[in-house]
Design an enzyme around this catalytic site. Structure first.
Site, PDB file in Angstrom:
ATOM      1  N   CYS A  63       0.767  -1.221   0.153  1.00 44.29           N
ATOM      2  CA  CYS A  63      -0.186  -0.491   0.245  1.00 44.29           C
ATOM      3  C   CYS A  63       1.143   1.639   0.176  1.00 44.29           C
ATOM      4  O   CYS A  63       2.214   1.149   0.497  1.00 44.29           O
ATOM      5  CB  CYS A  63      -0.859  -0.147   1.855  1.00 44.29           C
ATOM      6  SG  CYS A  63      -1.013  -1.706   2.135  1.00 44.29           S
ATOM      7  N   ASP A  64       0.100   2.547  -0.554  1.00 44.35           N
ATOM      8  CA  ASP A  64       1.224   3.629  -0.154  1.00 44.35           C
ATOM      9  C   ASP A  64      -0.235   4.775  -0.511  1.00 44.35           C
ATOM     10  O   ASP A  64      -1.056   4.315  -1.175  1.00 44.35           O
ATOM     11  CB  ASP A  64       1.907   3.941  -1.249  1.00 44.35           C
ATOM     12  CG  ASP A  64       2.553   4.957  -1.082  1.00 44.35           C
ATOM     13  OD1 ASP A  64       3.249   4.829  -0.159  1.00 44.35           O
ATOM     14  OD2 ASP A  64       2.648   5.760  -1.844  1.00 44.35           O
TER      15      ASP A  64
END
Length: 204
Positions: free
Chosen positions: A84-85
């Site tokens: 994720c980011d």
């Protein structure tokens, strides 16, 4: 030897974020953590959505190069890697983690009486089949005035220095300053549950 996991597949969370760990556990998943040590500053994109998706891809690539990931592929059940980011968008500009207390202070003063958005990406990779899909979730957040003393206390605590845009909404000090959230708190915290659930199902 008894099975440690009740689910018919394994999950690796490619993140060191405490909030993401908590959210994934709340979703009922058991998982292991392998972190990606990448230089995020090397990856630049114009659009926030493109940036967070590219960073989630880069993290997945880095983790797949690590020896522990190779061991998982040999196992019988499917293994899913979640990376994720997140960035914050304020007045059209992308904000990542504050580089200093001064910058965190500047960020939060801007949110006071204003509005910002979080853009989060989730990428699910099936290590067995090679299936990979990434999508984004955006949340709009509107703030009342944020008193200076609240900003100073948050900086002293230090959490705001470790999150995108120095933006948190679930902290007891900041909660009264949050006017409206268009979207979900879990997404603001870095892992949108509904999107994660959807991609996990598609990846299996």
């Amino acid at each position: 030897m008894e099975a440690t996991s009740t689910s018919p597949f394994k999950i690796i969370l490619g993140s060191s974020s405490v909030a993401r760990r908590k959210i994934l556990a709340e979703m009922g998943y058991e998982f292991e953590i392998i972190t990606a040590d990448i230089d995020e500053k090397c990856i630049r994109k114009e659009k926030p959505e493109e940036l967070v998706m590219a960073l989630a891809e880069a993290k997945a690539e880095a983790i797949l190069q690590k020896p522990p990931a190779h061991d998982y592929v040999k196992e019988d059940e499917p293994v899913l890697l979640i990376t994720c980011d997140q960035v914050v968008v304020y007045e059209g500009a992308v904000r990542e983690k504050p580089s200093s207390e001064e910058e965190a202070r500047h960020f939060m003063k801007g949110y006071s009486g204003g509005h910002a958005a979080t853009v989060s990406s989730v990428l699910v990779t099936n290590l067995k089949t090679g299936f990979r899909k990434v999508e984004c979730d955006r949340v709009e957040i509107y703030f009342h005035e944020i008193p200076d003393e609240v900003i100073e206390k948050l900086i002293e605590e230090g959490l705001v220095l470790r999150v995108a845009g120095g933006l948190i909404i679930e902290h007891p000090l900041i909660l009264p300053c949050v006017k409206e959230v268009v979207g979900t708190t879990d997404s603001v915290m870095g892992l949108p549950k509904a999107l994660t659930e959807k991609l996990v199902k598609e990846a299996l």
